[in-house]
Design an enzyme around this catalytic site. Structure first.
Site, PDB file in Angstrom:
ATOM      1  N   THR A  76       4.519  -2.557  -7.685  1.00  0.00           N
ATOM      2  CA  THR A  76       3.751  -2.115  -6.518  1.00  0.00           C
ATOM      3  C   THR A  76       3.326  -3.333  -5.707  1.00  0.00           C
ATOM      4  OG1 THR A  76       2.889  -0.261  -7.809  1.00  0.00           O
ATOM      5  CG2 THR A  76       1.645  -0.864  -5.837  1.00  0.00           C
ATOM      6  N   LEU A 133      -9.789   0.460   4.153  1.00  0.00           N
ATOM      7  CA  LEU A 133     -10.388  -0.525   5.044  1.00  0.00           C
ATOM      8  C   LEU A 133      -9.390  -1.618   5.417  1.00  0.00           C
ATOM      9  CD1 LEU A 133     -13.975  -0.612   3.531  1.00  0.00           C
ATOM     10  CD2 LEU A 133     -13.048   0.840   5.338  1.00  0.00           C
ATOM     11  N   GLU A 134      -8.503  -1.986   4.470  1.00  0.00           N
ATOM     12  CA  GLU A 134      -7.487  -3.000   4.813  1.00  0.00           C
ATOM     13  C   GLU A 134      -6.477  -2.418   5.809  1.00  0.00           C
ATOM     14  OE1 GLU A 134      -5.593  -4.793   1.409  1.00  0.00           O
ATOM     15  OE2 GLU A 134      -7.398  -5.900   0.832  1.00  0.00           O
ATOM     16  N   MET A 187      -7.762  -1.957 -11.136  1.00  0.00           N
ATOM     17  CA  MET A 187      -6.324  -1.941 -10.815  1.00  0.00           C
ATOM     18  C   MET A 187      -6.044  -3.080  -9.847  1.00  0.00           C
ATOM     19  SD  MET A 187      -5.380   2.062 -10.556  1.00  0.00           S
ATOM     20  CE  MET A 187      -5.209   3.082 -12.012  1.00  0.00           C
ATOM     21  N   LEU A 188      -5.887  -4.271 -10.394  1.00  0.00           N
ATOM     22  CA  LEU A 188      -5.677  -5.466  -9.582  1.00  0.00           C
ATOM     23  C   LEU A 188      -4.524  -6.271 -10.161  1.00  0.00           C
ATOM     24  CD1 LEU A 188      -9.418  -6.511  -9.141  1.00  0.00           C
ATOM     25  CD2 LEU A 188      -7.922  -5.495  -7.407  1.00  0.00           C
ATOM     26  N   HIS A 222     -17.919 -31.803   3.714  1.00  0.00           N
ATOM     27  CA  HIS A 222     -18.505 -31.356   4.986  1.00  0.00           C
ATOM     28  C   HIS A 222     -17.508 -31.629   6.115  1.00  0.00           C
ATOM     29  CE1 HIS A 222     -21.454 -30.518   8.062  1.00  0.00           C
ATOM     30  NE2 HIS A 222     -21.073 -31.633   8.677  1.00  0.00           N
TER      31      HIS A 222
HETATM   32  P1  FAD Z   1       2.943  -2.057 -10.893  1.00  0.00           P
HETATM   33  O1  FAD Z   1       2.884  -3.209  -9.989  1.00  0.00           O
HETATM   34  O2  FAD Z   1       2.657  -0.709 -10.355  1.00  0.00           O
HETATM   35  O3  FAD Z   1       4.392  -2.079 -11.548  1.00  0.00           O
HETATM   36  C1  FAD Z   1       4.845  -1.089 -12.399  1.00  0.00           C
HETATM   37  C2  FAD Z   1       6.347  -0.967 -12.255  1.00  0.00           C
HETATM   38  O4  FAD Z   1       6.822  -0.148 -13.324  1.00  0.00           O
HETATM   39  C3  FAD Z   1       6.813  -0.300 -10.985  1.00  0.00           C
HETATM   40  O5  FAD Z   1       7.655  -1.172 -10.262  1.00  0.00           O
HETATM   41  C4  FAD Z   1       7.581   0.939 -11.450  1.00  0.00           C
HETATM   42  O6  FAD Z   1       8.760   1.156 -10.709  1.00  0.00           O
HETATM   43  C5  FAD Z   1       7.934   0.568 -12.878  1.00  0.00           C
HETATM   44  N1  FAD Z   1       8.134   1.713 -13.773  1.00  0.00           N
HETATM   45  C6  FAD Z   1       7.301   2.751 -13.988  1.00  0.00           C
HETATM   46  N2  FAD Z   1       7.819   3.579 -14.912  1.00  0.00           N
HETATM   47  C7  FAD Z   1       8.990   3.040 -15.282  1.00  0.00           C
HETATM   48  C8  FAD Z   1       9.997   3.429 -16.203  1.00  0.00           C
HETATM   49  N3  FAD Z   1       9.886   4.527 -16.951  1.00  0.00           N
HETATM   50  N4  FAD Z   1      11.089   2.658 -16.317  1.00  0.00           N
HETATM   51  C9  FAD Z   1      11.227   1.531 -15.577  1.00  0.00           C
HETATM   52  N5  FAD Z   1      10.313   1.120 -14.704  1.00  0.00           N
HETATM   53  C10 FAD Z   1       9.208   1.862 -14.559  1.00  0.00           C
HETATM   54  N6  FAD Z   1      -4.102  -5.931  -6.096  1.00  0.00           N
HETATM   55  C11 FAD Z   1      -4.621  -7.165  -5.902  1.00  0.00           C
HETATM   56  O7  FAD Z   1      -4.998  -7.817  -6.880  1.00  0.00           O
HETATM   57  N7  FAD Z   1      -4.681  -7.719  -4.651  1.00  0.00           N
HETATM   58  C12 FAD Z   1      -4.274  -7.050  -3.558  1.00  0.00           C
HETATM   59  O8  FAD Z   1      -4.356  -7.581  -2.446  1.00  0.00           O
HETATM   60  C13 FAD Z   1      -3.745  -5.749  -3.714  1.00  0.00           C
HETATM   61  N8  FAD Z   1      -3.299  -5.043  -2.647  1.00  0.00           N
HETATM   62  C14 FAD Z   1      -2.775  -3.801  -2.841  1.00  0.00           C
HETATM   63  C15 FAD Z   1      -2.371  -3.084  -1.708  1.00  0.00           C
HETATM   64  C16 FAD Z   1      -1.846  -1.812  -1.857  1.00  0.00           C
HETATM   65  C17 FAD Z   1      -1.395  -1.052  -0.632  1.00  0.00           C
HETATM   66  C18 FAD Z   1      -1.705  -1.251  -3.157  1.00  0.00           C
HETATM   67  C19 FAD Z   1      -1.104   0.110  -3.339  1.00  0.00           C
HETATM   68  C20 FAD Z   1      -2.121  -1.956  -4.279  1.00  0.00           C
HETATM   69  C21 FAD Z   1      -2.666  -3.232  -4.131  1.00  0.00           C
HETATM   70  N9  FAD Z   1      -3.122  -3.972  -5.216  1.00  0.00           N
HETATM   71  C22 FAD Z   1      -3.667  -5.214  -5.032  1.00  0.00           C
HETATM   72  C23 FAD Z   1      -3.030  -3.445  -6.600  1.00  0.00           C
HETATM   73  C24 FAD Z   1      -1.824  -4.057  -7.321  1.00  0.00           C
HETATM   74  O9  FAD Z   1      -0.658  -3.775  -6.583  1.00  0.00           O
HETATM   75  C25 FAD Z   1      -1.712  -3.479  -8.726  1.00  0.00           C
HETATM   76  O10 FAD Z   1      -2.937  -3.664  -9.408  1.00  0.00           O
HETATM   77  C26 FAD Z   1      -0.616  -4.181  -9.503  1.00  0.00           C
HETATM   78  O11 FAD Z   1       0.628  -4.040  -8.868  1.00  0.00           O
HETATM   79  C27 FAD Z   1      -0.535  -3.602 -10.926  1.00  0.00           C
HETATM   80  O12 FAD Z   1       0.486  -4.231 -11.619  1.00  0.00           O
HETATM   81  P2  FAD Z   1       1.255  -3.485 -12.805  1.00  0.00           P
HETATM   82  O13 FAD Z   1       2.271  -4.455 -13.275  1.00  0.00           O
HETATM   83  O14 FAD Z   1       0.285  -2.953 -13.770  1.00  0.00           O
HETATM   84  O15 FAD Z   1       1.970  -2.221 -12.143  1.00  0.00           O
HETATM   85  P1  NAI Z   2     -10.477   2.966  -3.996  1.00  0.00           P
HETATM   86  O1  NAI Z   2     -10.868   3.432  -5.340  1.00  0.00           O
HETATM   87  O2  NAI Z   2     -10.681   1.541  -3.618  1.00  0.00           O
HETATM   88  O3  NAI Z   2     -11.232   3.811  -2.888  1.00  0.00           O
HETATM   89  C1  NAI Z   2     -11.096   5.188  -2.798  1.00  0.00           C
HETATM   90  C2  NAI Z   2     -12.222   5.737  -1.942  1.00  0.00           C
HETATM   91  O4  NAI Z   2     -11.945   7.091  -1.681  1.00  0.00           O
HETATM   92  C3  NAI Z   2     -13.586   5.658  -2.609  1.00  0.00           C
HETATM   93  O5  NAI Z   2     -14.518   5.155  -1.686  1.00  0.00           O
HETATM   94  C4  NAI Z   2     -13.864   7.107  -2.978  1.00  0.00           C
HETATM   95  O6  NAI Z   2     -15.241   7.416  -3.009  1.00  0.00           O
HETATM   96  C5  NAI Z   2     -13.147   7.833  -1.869  1.00  0.00           C
HETATM   97  N1  NAI Z   2     -12.750   9.203  -2.171  1.00  0.00           N
HETATM   98  C6  NAI Z   2     -12.309   9.710  -3.345  1.00  0.00           C
HETATM   99  N2  NAI Z   2     -11.993  11.015  -3.194  1.00  0.00           N
HETATM  100  C7  NAI Z   2     -12.224  11.319  -1.895  1.00  0.00           C
HETATM  101  C8  NAI Z   2     -12.067  12.494  -1.123  1.00  0.00           C
HETATM  102  N3  NAI Z   2     -11.589  13.609  -1.652  1.00  0.00           N
HETATM  103  N4  NAI Z   2     -12.401  12.461   0.192  1.00  0.00           N
HETATM  104  C9  NAI Z   2     -12.880  11.304   0.752  1.00  0.00           C
HETATM  105  N5  NAI Z   2     -13.033  10.168   0.061  1.00  0.00           N
HETATM  106  C10 NAI Z   2     -12.703  10.171  -1.244  1.00  0.00           C
HETATM  107  O7  NAI Z   2      -8.942   3.398  -3.835  1.00  0.00           O
HETATM  108  P2  NAI Z   2      -7.818   2.970  -2.813  1.00  0.00           P
HETATM  109  O8  NAI Z   2      -8.393   2.405  -1.570  1.00  0.00           O
HETATM  110  O9  NAI Z   2      -6.904   4.127  -2.743  1.00  0.00           O
HETATM  111  O10 NAI Z   2      -7.089   1.793  -3.579  1.00  0.00           O
HETATM  112  C11 NAI Z   2      -6.575   2.017  -4.889  1.00  0.00           C
HETATM  113  C12 NAI Z   2      -6.662   0.782  -5.699  1.00  0.00           C
HETATM  114  O11 NAI Z   2      -5.665  -0.149  -5.298  1.00  0.00           O
HETATM  115  C13 NAI Z   2      -7.960   0.015  -5.545  1.00  0.00           C
HETATM  116  O12 NAI Z   2      -8.972   0.547  -6.357  1.00  0.00           O
HETATM  117  C14 NAI Z   2      -7.592  -1.349  -5.987  1.00  0.00           C
HETATM  118  O13 NAI Z   2      -7.647  -1.395  -7.377  1.00  0.00           O
HETATM  119  C15 NAI Z   2      -6.146  -1.457  -5.525  1.00  0.00           C
HETATM  120  N6  NAI Z   2      -6.084  -2.229  -4.278  1.00  0.00           N
HETATM  121  C16 NAI Z   2      -6.569  -3.502  -4.257  1.00  0.00           C
HETATM  122  C17 NAI Z   2      -6.552  -4.245  -3.112  1.00  0.00           C
HETATM  123  C18 NAI Z   2      -7.141  -5.592  -3.123  1.00  0.00           C
HETATM  124  O14 NAI Z   2      -7.415  -6.112  -4.195  1.00  0.00           O
HETATM  125  N7  NAI Z   2      -7.324  -6.229  -1.979  1.00  0.00           N
HETATM  126  C19 NAI Z   2      -5.983  -3.731  -1.875  1.00  0.00           C
HETATM  127  C20 NAI Z   2      -5.522  -2.369  -1.987  1.00  0.00           C
HETATM  128  C21 NAI Z   2      -5.560  -1.685  -3.163  1.00  0.00           C
END
Ligand code: FAD
Ligand code: NAI
Length: 467
Positions: free
Chosen positions: A42, A187-188, A320-321, A446
């Site tokens: 992801t 928000l992002e 989830m980071l 500074h």
């Molecule tokens: P993932 O990255 O989800 O990887 C899991 C992989 O497993 C996937 O590629 C999937 O295809 C694969 N998979 C699943 N099932 C199978 C299977 N059966 N066989 C083979 N492959 C499989 N986190 C931050 O720290 N900073 C950020 O700025 C940030 N921005 C984000 C922005 C968005 C829009 C989103 C959605 C998330 C963001 N996150 C951010 C969260 C971050 O992406 C996740 O916390 C992170 O990717 C988790 O890593 P992971 O390895 O656990 O899982």
């Molecule tokens: P989030 O958990 O950050 O926020 C979801 C928001 O939706 C909360 O404020 C919650 O109260 C609200 N909500 C829940 N149900 C609702 C409903 N039915 N109607 C209206 N509001 C509702 O989840 P988000 O933004 O989807 O991101 C998922 C995860 O992805 C984050 O928790 C984070 O772990 C990861 N992520 C991290 C980033 C970063 O580190 N910069 C960037 C983007 C994602």
């Protein structure tokens, strides 16, 4: 190609690819399987990286359109959305290819296909062509990540009703965007499309934005975003959405029930959280236990209840980071190799990459109050920081929370320019068990934004000198 490994990692995101690389570094044979077709999970494909590319690009556009004139630069700029998207895709392509390179360098076999655990130590991988390859390993690491949490009654089509994935690839700038969920994604990505020209309204179920973040920071954050033109409707829920000839008609009502109203929008972004993804993995058959929220249950050595099967990253408990997944990946690989892998969950930072950024580590004031911990607060605003003045980014402040008796840093919360980078100092301080005085007495260059962190630390004992 051998079909037998010391470890098979299922999932090629930050949890999976880092585990495989670290196993390779430690001299173990490892395979990393991902069904996506490109590695990086992801994070690299549809998360951290493409979102940060668009945040950066849209921030530059906003700056050129709104701030250049104030610093004596005359420029006329306009958006080229296809080029902006192409640049984002280029970065994603380079980084995902980079993972393949790292696999080769560390003798990891990267396998494209869907993995299924058929028994402890056994994994079947179905390739894109349908052919199944049977693998065996002493250890299996589940790193299958997470997926978008659905909004009941709403079908995501990734065109008009989008998740973060669709919102990262819109073909045109929507006139009106409705964001459901005032969390990190809302928000992002709301900021991205706001800067590119959309009217953005954010609907949030709770009475505050960014739950979990220090409340004082969260309130300041909402004020700043509102000043930028984002509209918030808190304590509100979406109860239905209809596609019309011109766009979407979204019905909302107060969270606790009440009078309905309708909001017209061109695009609706659903971002109400993510849920662990473990579908079709064979966990039930293998007997791997999940908790009520569908997360793989592990002990603090990442072992599931089935010997030889481990889990890291978004599919298990914790924030989830990407960096949390990465740290767990390193720890599990080291534990498997007989070393002392460990993650300090008290010092995991979290950053929202809006402008200004919001960056936090450790306990919030609310958490300290709830736990009955006596603490001291030191705060320093960016309006009093010389560097912030020179770059015209004075919104926000640094807040340090330290133990009232020992002065140990318990938390640091920053809203302001470069907050994500500034936070690293506080993370290191916490990792070393440092006191706020340790930060206050360290020499800071500074004029830098980091002086605000120092001044906030001085403020803990009341000797801030620049206010
Ligand atoms: P993932 O990255 O989800 O990887 C899991 C992989 O497993 C996937 O590629 C999937 O295809 C694969 N998979 C699943 N099932 C199978 C299977 N059966 N066989 C083979 N492959 C499989 N986190 C931050 O720290 N900073 C950020 O700025 C940030 N921005 C984000 C922005 C968005 C829009 C989103 C959605 C998330 C963001 N996150 C951010 C969260 C971050 O992406 C996740 O916390 C992170 O990717 C988790 O890593 P992971 O390895 O656990 O899982
Ligand atoms: P989030 O958990 O950050 O926020 C979801 C928001 O939706 C909360 O404020 C919650 O109260 C609200 N909500 C829940 N149900 C609702 C409903 N039915 N109607 C209206 N509001 C509702 O989840 P988000 O933004 O989807 O991101 C998922 C995860 O992805 C984050 O928790 C984070 O772990 C990861 N992520 C991290 C980033 C970063 O580190 N910069 C960037 C983007 C994602």
């Amino acid at each position: 190609m051998a079909d037998s490994f010391d470890a098979i990692v299922i999932g090629g995101g930050p949890g999976g690819y880092n585990a495989a690389i670290r196993l390779g570094q430690l001299g173990l044979t490892a395979a990393c399987v991902d069904k996506r077709g490109s590695f990086g999970g992801t994070c690299l494909n549809i998360g951290c990286i493409p979102s940060k590319a668009l945040l950066h690009a849209s921030e530059r556009l906003h700056e050129a359109q709104n701030d250049f004139a104030r610093i004596g630069i005359k420029a006329q700029v306009e958006l080229d959305l296809p080029a902006m998207m192409a640049q984002k895709d280029k970065v994603v392509g380079e980084l995902t290819k980079g993972v393949e390179y790292l696999f080769r360098k560390n003798k990891v076999e990267g396998i494209v296909g869907e993995a299924r655990i058929t028994a402890p130590g056994k994994v079947d991988v179905k390739g894109k062509d349908g052919a199944v390859r049977s693998l065996t390993a002493k250890h299996i690491i589940i790193a299958t990540g997470s997926d978008v949490a659905p909004l009941p009654g709403v079908t995501i089509d990734e065109q008009q009703i989008v998740s973060s994935t669709g919102a990262l690839s819109l073909k045109t700038v929507p006139k009106k965007m409705l964001v459901v969920g005032a969390g990190v994604i809302g928000l992002e990505l709301g900021s991205v499309w706001k800067r590119l020209g959309s009217e953005v309204t954010v609907i949030e179920f709770l009475d505050r934005i960014t739950p979990g973040i220090d409340l004082e920071v969260s309130k300041a954050f909402q004020r700043i975003l509102a000043k930028q033109g984002m509209t918030f409707q808190l304590s509100t829920k979406v109860t239905g959405v209809e596609k019309t000839k011109t766009g979407l008609s979204v019905t909302v009502e107060p969270a606790q029930g009440g009078e309905k109203s309708v909001i017209e929008a061109d695009v609706m972004l659903v971002c109400i959280g993510r849920r662990p993804y473990t579908e079709n993995l064979g966990l039930e058959k293998a007997g791997v236990a999940l908790d009520k929220r569908g997360r793989v249950v592990t002990d603090n050595h990442y072992k599931t209840n089935v010997p030889g099967i481990y889990a890291v990253g978004d599919c298990r408990e914790g924030p989830m980071l990407a960096h949390k997944a990465e740290d767990e990946a390193v720890a599990v690989a080291e534990l498997i190799a007989g070393k002392a892998g460990h993650v300090n969950y008290d010092a995991i930072p979290s950053v929202v990459y809006t402008f200004p950024e919001v960056a936090t580590v450790g306990k919030t004031e609310e958490e300290l109050v709830a736990a009955g911990v006596k603490y001291k607060v030191g705060k320093f605003p960016f309006t009093a920081n010389a560097r912030a003045k020179t770059i015209m980014a004075t919104d926000g402040f640094v807040k340090i929370l330290a133990d009232a008796k020992t002065d140990k840093v318990l938390g640091c919360h920053i809203i302001g320019p470069e907050a994500g980078n500034l936070l690293a100092e506080a993370v290191l301080a916490m990792e070393f068990g440092a006191s706020s005085e340790d930060i206050a007495r360290s020499c800071h260059s500074h004029p830098t934004l980091s002086e605000a962190v120092r001044q906030a630390s001085m403020a803990v004992e009341g000797w801030t000198m620049q206010m």
